[in-house]
Write an enzyme that holds these catalytic residues in place. Structure first.
Site, short mmCIF file in Angstrom:
data_model
loop_
_atom_site.label_atom_id
_atom_site.label_comp_id
_atom_site.label_asym_id
_atom_site.label_seq_id
_atom_site.Cartn_x
_atom_site.Cartn_y
_atom_site.Cartn_z
CB CYS A 42 -60.62 20.82 -12.14
SG CYS A 42 -59.13 21.04 -11.15
CG ASP A 84 -57.20 23.59 -12.68
OD1 ASP A 84 -57.39 23.42 -13.90
OD2 ASP A 84 -57.89 24.34 -11.98
CB CYS A 128 -59.45 27.79 -11.65
SG CYS A 128 -59.12 27.40 -9.93
CB CYS A 180 -58.59 25.92 -5.99
SG CYS A 180 -60.11 25.75 -6.95
FE1 FES Z 1 -59.15 23.02 -10.50
FE2 FES Z 1 -59.49 25.28 -9.15
S1 FES Z 1 -60.87 24.37 -10.55
S2 FES Z 1 -57.89 23.85 -8.98
#
Ligand code: FES
Length: 144
Positions: A35, A37, A60, A104
């Site tokens: 993702c 992040d 997110c 996450c």
């Molecule tokens: Fe990547 Fe939540 S979508 S940590």
């Protein structure tokens, strides 16, 4: 039922302990390759106790809420207690996360571990390396 609990929304809208820390004793930065992040955790440690925590999360809402609640969970705890925090406990503290958002919370667990490892490394403290699995054995990316 709402997708996110009130606790998740609260930590997302009003994140605790957010920001950069000057002269931390340990810093950990982890990311999720899928993702994209990123979560950074800063620790201030005195006499083996985490006296202050800050985080910066580029990610997110669930990642922000997970890191926020995780800082509350480890503040005032010993380093060993912080290391024992699991992503499952982070999810429980948030009152739950949707299944596709569980990964996450993994970033929160990993960022704590990464910051503690940095503290150990910087201070020449011996530790059990199996407590810090490398990327190869991490479940986070596969959970996305
Ligand atoms: Fe990547 Fe939540 S979508 S940590």
């Amino acid at each position: 039922m709402a997708l996110y609990t009130e606790t998740v929304m609260d930590h997302f809208m009003n994140p605790r302990n957010v920001g950069e820390m000057e002269n931390p004793d340990g810093v950990g930065e982890v990311g999720n390759a899928k993702c994209g992040d990123i979560m950074k955790m800063y620790l201030k440690i005195e006499n083996n106790v985490i006296t202050d925590v800050k985080f910066e999360t580029f990610g997110c809402g669930s990642a922000i809420a997970s890191s926020s609640v995780a800082t509350e969970m480890i503040k005032g705890k010993t380093v060993e207690e912080a290391l024992a925090v699991t992503n499952k406990q982070v999810v429980e503290a948030l009152g739950g996360l949707p299944a596709h958002k569980l990964h996450c919370s993994v970033l929160a667990e990993e960022s704590i571990k990464s910051a503690v490892k940095d503290y150990y490394d910087k201070n020449g403290i011996e530790y059990d390396h199996s407590l810090f699995p490398d990327c190869e054995s991490c479940e986070a990316c596969r959970m996305v």
